[in-house]
Design a protein around this motif. Structure first.
Motif, PDB file in Angstrom:
ATOM      1  N   VAL A 142      49.303  37.494  46.702  1.00 45.07           N
ATOM      2  CA  VAL A 142      48.930  37.824  45.329  1.00 45.07           C
ATOM      3  C   VAL A 142      49.391  39.239  45.014  1.00 45.07           C
ATOM      4  O   VAL A 142      49.591  40.053  45.916  1.00 45.07           O
ATOM      5  N   THR A 143      49.535  39.525  43.728  1.00 50.56           N
ATOM      6  CA  THR A 143      49.997  40.838  43.272  1.00 50.56           C
ATOM      7  C   THR A 143      48.838  41.601  42.640  1.00 50.56           C
ATOM      8  O   THR A 143      48.116  41.056  41.792  1.00 50.56           O
ATOM      9  N   ILE A 144      48.662  42.848  43.034  1.00 50.31           N
ATOM     10  CA  ILE A 144      47.577  43.682  42.506  1.00 50.31           C
ATOM     11  C   ILE A 144      47.936  44.151  41.097  1.00 50.31           C
ATOM     12  O   ILE A 144      49.019  44.709  40.870  1.00 50.31           O
ATOM     13  N   LEU A 161      39.984  44.141  44.511  1.00 46.41           N
ATOM     14  CA  LEU A 161      41.341  44.216  43.985  1.00 46.41           C
ATOM     15  C   LEU A 161      41.506  43.100  42.963  1.00 46.41           C
ATOM     16  O   LEU A 161      41.257  41.937  43.268  1.00 46.41           O
ATOM     17  N   CYS A 163      43.834  40.786  41.050  1.00 42.12           N
ATOM     18  CA  CYS A 163      45.193  40.330  41.353  1.00 42.12           C
ATOM     19  C   CYS A 163      45.578  39.119  40.517  1.00 42.12           C
ATOM     20  O   CYS A 163      44.753  38.534  39.812  1.00 42.12           O
TER      21      CYS A 163
END
Length: 222
Positions: A142-144, A161, A163
């Motif tokens: 996953v992308t923050i 976080l 995400c």
């Protein structure tokens, strides 16, 4: 459900269990609702265990698991369909346990796992080897996109976080160490856009990762 339990067991007995609907989302929607009227026909009380109120209050119960099971079966023998005794299977090997576990994964996908219990152990009020939770976890990247401050113990540091997965589904990721939380919280902008690997139990009906836990930074994908 409350009235039925009151009729079956009275005031001196505690039934250990939880409310359960057709899925995790269905259960959460009903039990967390502030509305006074909510459709409850899908909700059941799943009974796990039993003890006396006094034993719960002092945090000590000596009766072993198989005796408590027998007592629970007796108490709830005439319960209506709103109260369900969780199915049990006696196993003698890891192979037998694995067979039942796989069957539950196929036939009861709304459950998030099983419990393996020692039939000769008393009820212990702390983490112990007599009860082992067995769950399936999946992994993903996953992308923050942002960070969120924590509450309670994590007030003033990182709570989660925020995400997005590969389908742009939002997901809150926890499970970082205290040192990692503080490091991220001190330099939040450094993390935005970074990719992390997470483990999660399943995807919800909306396609979101459920109970995502931080595993590691994907340095090879930054």
């Amino acid at each position: 459900i409350e009235r039925q339990l009151q009729r079956l067991v009275g005031n001196s007995i505690v039934i250990d269990g939880e409310l359960f609907g057709t899925s995790w989302e269905n259960t959460a929607s009903i039990v967390r609702s502030s509305k006074t009227i909510k459709p409850l026909d899908t909700v059941r009380f799943h009974a796990f265990d039993v003890m006396d109120c006094e034993e719960l209050q002092i945090g000590h119960c000596e009766d072993v698991q198989h005796k408590r099971y027998a007592y629970l079966d007796k108490l709830l023998k005439h319960a209506r369909s709103e109260i369900v005794i969780v199915p049990r299977h006696s196993v003698q090997s890891l192979e037998e346990a694995t067979q039942h576990f796989e069957q539950y994964q196929q036939n009861a996908v709304s459950y998030d796992g099983v419990m393996i219990k020692d039939l000769h152990a008393p009820y212990l009020f702390y983490r112990n080897k007599a009860w082992i939770k067995w769950k399936v976890y999946h992994e993903g990247d996953v992308t923050i996109v942002d960070v969120k401050e924590g509450q309670g113990k994590y007030k003033g540091t990182l709570g989660a976080l925020l995400c997005q997965d590969e389908h742009d589904q939002p997901i809150a990721v926890s499970g970082m160490s205290d040192a990692e939380r503080q490091r991220i919280w001190m330099h939040p902008t450094y993390c935005i856009g970074k990719i992390v690997q997470v483990k999660f139990q399943k995807r919800t009906q909306a396609g979101r990762m459920y109970s995502a836990q931080f595993m590691r930074w994907r340095e090879d994908r930054q």
